[in-house]
Design a protein around this motif. Structure first.
Motif, PDB file in Angstrom:
ATOM      1  N   MET A  78       0.826  -1.200   0.000  1.00 57.99           N
ATOM      2  CA  MET A  78       0.000   0.000   0.000  1.00 57.99           C
ATOM      3  C   MET A  78       0.860   1.250   0.000  1.00 57.99           C
ATOM      4  O   MET A  78       0.565   2.229  -0.685  1.00 57.99           O
ATOM      5  N   GLU A  79       1.946   1.224   0.786  1.00 60.93           N
ATOM      6  CA  GLU A  79       2.822   2.392   0.838  1.00 60.93           C
ATOM      7  C   GLU A  79       3.524   2.611  -0.500  1.00 60.93           C
ATOM      8  O   GLU A  79       3.603   3.737  -1.002  1.00 60.93           O
ATOM      9  N   LYS A  80       3.971   1.524  -1.108  1.00 57.98           N
ATOM     10  CA  LYS A  80       4.668   1.631  -2.385  1.00 57.98           C
ATOM     11  C   LYS A  80       3.728   2.116  -3.489  1.00 57.98           C
ATOM     12  O   LYS A  80       4.143   2.842  -4.396  1.00 57.98           O
ATOM     13  N   ALA A  81       2.446   1.711  -3.389  1.00 61.24           N
ATOM     14  CA  ALA A  81       1.481   2.040  -4.436  1.00 61.24           C
ATOM     15  C   ALA A  81       0.650   3.278  -4.111  1.00 61.24           C
ATOM     16  O   ALA A  81      -0.369   3.514  -4.741  1.00 61.24           O
ATOM     17  N   SER A  82       1.069   4.054  -3.138  1.00 58.26           N
ATOM     18  CA  SER A  82       0.281   5.198  -2.700  1.00 58.26           C
ATOM     19  C   SER A  82       0.073   6.200  -3.832  1.00 58.26           C
ATOM     20  O   SER A  82       1.030   6.720  -4.411  1.00 58.26           O
ATOM     21  N   CYS A  83      -1.185   6.429  -4.169  1.00 54.18           N
ATOM     22  CA  CYS A  83      -1.538   7.438  -5.167  1.00 54.18           C
ATOM     23  C   CYS A  83      -3.013   7.772  -5.002  1.00 54.18           C
ATOM     24  O   CYS A  83      -3.700   7.206  -4.147  1.00 54.18           O
ATOM     25  N   PHE A  85      -5.551   6.962  -6.592  1.00 56.12           N
ATOM     26  CA  PHE A  85      -6.504   5.926  -6.943  1.00 56.12           C
ATOM     27  C   PHE A  85      -6.255   4.597  -6.218  1.00 56.12           C
ATOM     28  O   PHE A  85      -6.765   3.562  -6.613  1.00 56.12           O
ATOM     29  N   VAL A  86      -5.448   4.667  -5.162  1.00 58.55           N
ATOM     30  CA  VAL A  86      -5.187   3.512  -4.308  1.00 58.55           C
ATOM     31  C   VAL A  86      -5.410   3.941  -2.864  1.00 58.55           C
ATOM     32  O   VAL A  86      -5.017   5.042  -2.471  1.00 58.55           O
ATOM     33  N   LEU A  87      -6.034   3.077  -2.077  1.00 60.23           N
ATOM     34  CA  LEU A  87      -6.340   3.406  -0.689  1.00 60.23           C
ATOM     35  C   LEU A  87      -5.081   3.819   0.064  1.00 60.23           C
ATOM     36  O   LEU A  87      -4.053   3.147  -0.010  1.00 60.23           O
ATOM     37  N   ARG A  88      -5.186   4.907   0.795  1.00 61.75           N
ATOM     38  CA  ARG A  88      -4.024   5.472   1.474  1.00 61.75           C
ATOM     39  C   ARG A  88      -3.714   4.752   2.771  1.00 61.75           C
ATOM     40  O   ARG A  88      -4.615   4.418   3.548  1.00 61.75           O
ATOM     41  N   LEU A  89      -2.435   4.526   3.019  1.00 62.61           N
ATOM     42  CA  LEU A  89      -1.961   3.918   4.256  1.00 62.61           C
ATOM     43  C   LEU A  89      -1.537   5.008   5.233  1.00 62.61           C
ATOM     44  O   LEU A  89      -0.804   5.931   4.860  1.00 62.61           O
ATOM     45  N   TYR A  90      -1.989   4.904   6.501  1.00 61.45           N
ATOM     46  CA  TYR A  90      -1.577   5.858   7.528  1.00 61.45           C
ATOM     47  C   TYR A  90      -0.521   5.296   8.464  1.00 61.45           C
ATOM     48  O   TYR A  90       0.266   6.041   9.037  1.00 61.45           O
ATOM     49  N   GLY A  91      -0.501   3.982   8.651  1.00 59.38           N
ATOM     50  CA  GLY A  91       0.484   3.407   9.543  1.00 59.38           C
ATOM     51  C   GLY A  91       0.105   2.016  10.007  1.00 59.38           C
ATOM     52  O   GLY A  91      -0.815   1.394   9.485  1.00 59.38           O
ATOM     53  N   ILE A  92       0.835   1.550  11.012  1.00 57.62           N
ATOM     54  CA  ILE A  92       0.593   0.235  11.602  1.00 57.62           C
ATOM     55  C   ILE A  92       0.009   0.408  13.003  1.00 57.62           C
ATOM     56  O   ILE A  92       0.524   1.184  13.808  1.00 57.62           O
ATOM     57  N   TYR A  93      -1.085  -0.294  13.274  1.00 59.40           N
ATOM     58  CA  TYR A  93      -1.696  -0.260  14.596  1.00 59.40           C
ATOM     59  C   TYR A  93      -0.966  -1.232  15.517  1.00 59.40           C
ATOM     60  O   TYR A  93      -0.714  -2.383  15.155  1.00 59.40           O
TER      61      TYR A  93
END
Length: 461
Positions: A78-83, A85-93
């Motif tokens: 997700m982090e690598k594909a962040s754009c 049109f891709v669901l955004r990653l905020y972090g690890i819980y």
């Protein structure tokens, strides 16, 4: 076991002390998804937590359990594909009891699947074409970053407040074989929903490449423009038998529809699901077609989105009989006023027969039933429900914690809908009693309203 690469400094750990207003919005074999509010950031997020979170704050050198490894891989993808049109990653819980999870963007309007379910029809053409283009944009970004989605389907395309699409659920993402050196071993196992899998993927020795995603995209396009699930009554064995022989969803109905650019989109979907992977277009070629088709309808997008959102707000109001939880899916076309129903039905291109069917479903949905009556319906119709319910996994997910994690895995492993339903009756309905049966009835009415209406005519309640 391979060591897991840490996420970048941009994705900070998120702990319980920062979170409030937890609400369960989904559950499956992997774990649970919650809607939460970040106290400091001031907005809602989604958190996916594994059923069995068993590791604590691991050092970089510590091995991960398989599920946790998959979760961290998903976060890295997700982090690598962040754009856009891709669901955004905020972090690890990182929570109590050694729980780990992924903190993600929260999408208020559910998914393309929920859109199609509640409209019981395709979206207005401008919106349908925008969805097709935005999915292609997201997939193109993945492929350009040497990733493939490997589980592209309507439920994994999420929608924001303005019904813009973003790709989600990278649990099955893999590094694309076509981007690997020839001396490197391909990674991962075949996954994804079987109705969206290409014919070559049913071979035991198959190793996925980008053409897997292209085939899935073609079937997804068909679902968007028809508003239907492909091969609705077919189980895994039948699909695995017929797809390699060349069977595909029928385009007869689509050919009767009239919209500028639709012919080009149909031609694209048919090229995407070609039996020969080498004959399928690249996602960049798909993008050129969808951009051209969308350009013909840009002036109509605002009105199309406004009309659909107006309907959704209407049905989410306190006066609506339909319970609303937009964090999982949004509700529409369930209890419309007659004067407004004809307008929306015309706008989303129903036939006269479909109109009558929708109105019948509306009449059923507005009938007030007690939980006792719903449970009696489920008991009385046991044999017919086992035989006819096709959306078993979607319903099981909606039941959430009512379906135990182990039971969910057993259901998921069954190949036929009939076997899945038998497990639900044996392991969930019987011990769960009235409450679970009533919840199942409500979920069934949402996912298969025509079946509820048909069985309702012959049930004893």
């Amino acid at each position: 076991m391979q060591k897991m690469e840490l996420l970048s400094h941009k994705t900070e750990p998120v702990g319980d002390e920062s979170l409030e207003k937890w609400k369960l919005v989904g559950s499956g074999g992997f774990g649970r998804v919650y809607k939460v509010r970040h106290k400091d950031w001031g907005f809602d997020m989604a958190i996916k937590i594994l059923h069995d979170g068993v590791c604590s704050h691991l050092p970089h050198s510590s091995p991960l359990m398989p599920k946790e490894k998959a979760l961290y891989e998903e976060a890295n993808h997700m982090e690598k594909a962040s754009c856009e049109f891709v669901l955004r990653l905020y972090g690890i819980y990182q929570g109590p009891s050694k729980q780990h999870g992924i903190v993600m963007e929260f999408m208020e309007r559910g998914s393309v699947q929920s859109l199609l379910n509640y409209l019981s029809a395709p979206p207005p053409w401008p919106l349908a074409f925008r969805l097709a283009h935005q999915v292609a944009l997201g997939m193109n970004f993945l492929h350009k970053n040497n990733l493939m989605h490997h589980d592209l389907k309507p439920s994994n395309v999420l929608l924001n407040d303005d019904l813009n699409a973003k790709l989600a659920d990278f649990g099955l993402s893999r590094v694309s074989n076509s981007a690997l050196n020839s001396n490197r071993e391909a990674t991962g196992q075949i996954g994804g929903s079987y109705k969206y899998m290409p014919p070559e993927a049913f071979e035991a020795s198959y190793q996925p490449v980008r053409s897997f995603d292209i085939y899935s995209y073609g079937i997804l396009l068909w679902s968007i423009v028809t508003g239907k699930e492909p091969y609705q009554a077919a189980d895994y064995n039948l699909v695995a038998l017929r797809i390699p022989l060349g069977d595909r969803p029928s385009c007869e109905e689509v050919d009767q529809m009239k919209a500028e650019g639709l012919k080009e989109l149909v031609d694209l979907m048919q090229r995407c699901w070609d039996n020969m992977p080498s004959k399928r277009p690249t996602i960049k070629e798909c993008l050129e077609v969808t951009e051209n088709v969308l350009s013909k309808h840009k002036k109509g997008i605002h009105d199309a989105v406004y009309q659909v959102l107006t309907r959704l707000v209407e049905l989410e109001s306190p006066t609506s009989n339909q319970h609303s939880d937009t964090s999982v899916a949004f509700n529409c076309l369930q209890t419309p006023e007659q004067s407004e129903s004809n307008d929306i039905v015309d706008h989303v291109r129903f036939t006269q027969t479909e109109r009558s069917s929708i109105q019948d479903s509306v009449n059923v949905s507005t009938k007030v039933m007690s939980d006792t009556a719903k449970a009696k319906f489920v008991d009385d119709m046991r044999a017919k429900l086992i035989q006819n319910v096709s959306e078993v996994m979607a319903i099981a997910e909606e039941l959430g914690d009512m379906v135990h994690g182990e039971t969910y895995s057993v259901i998921e492993a069954k190949e036929t809908s009939q076997d899945k339903m038998r497990v639900l009756y044996q392991n969930t309905f019987r011990p769960g009693g009235l409450k679970v049966k009533a919840a199942f009835y409500d979920a069934l009415k949402k996912h298969q309203p025509t079946l509820v209406e048909r069985l309702g005519r012959i049930s004893s309640w």
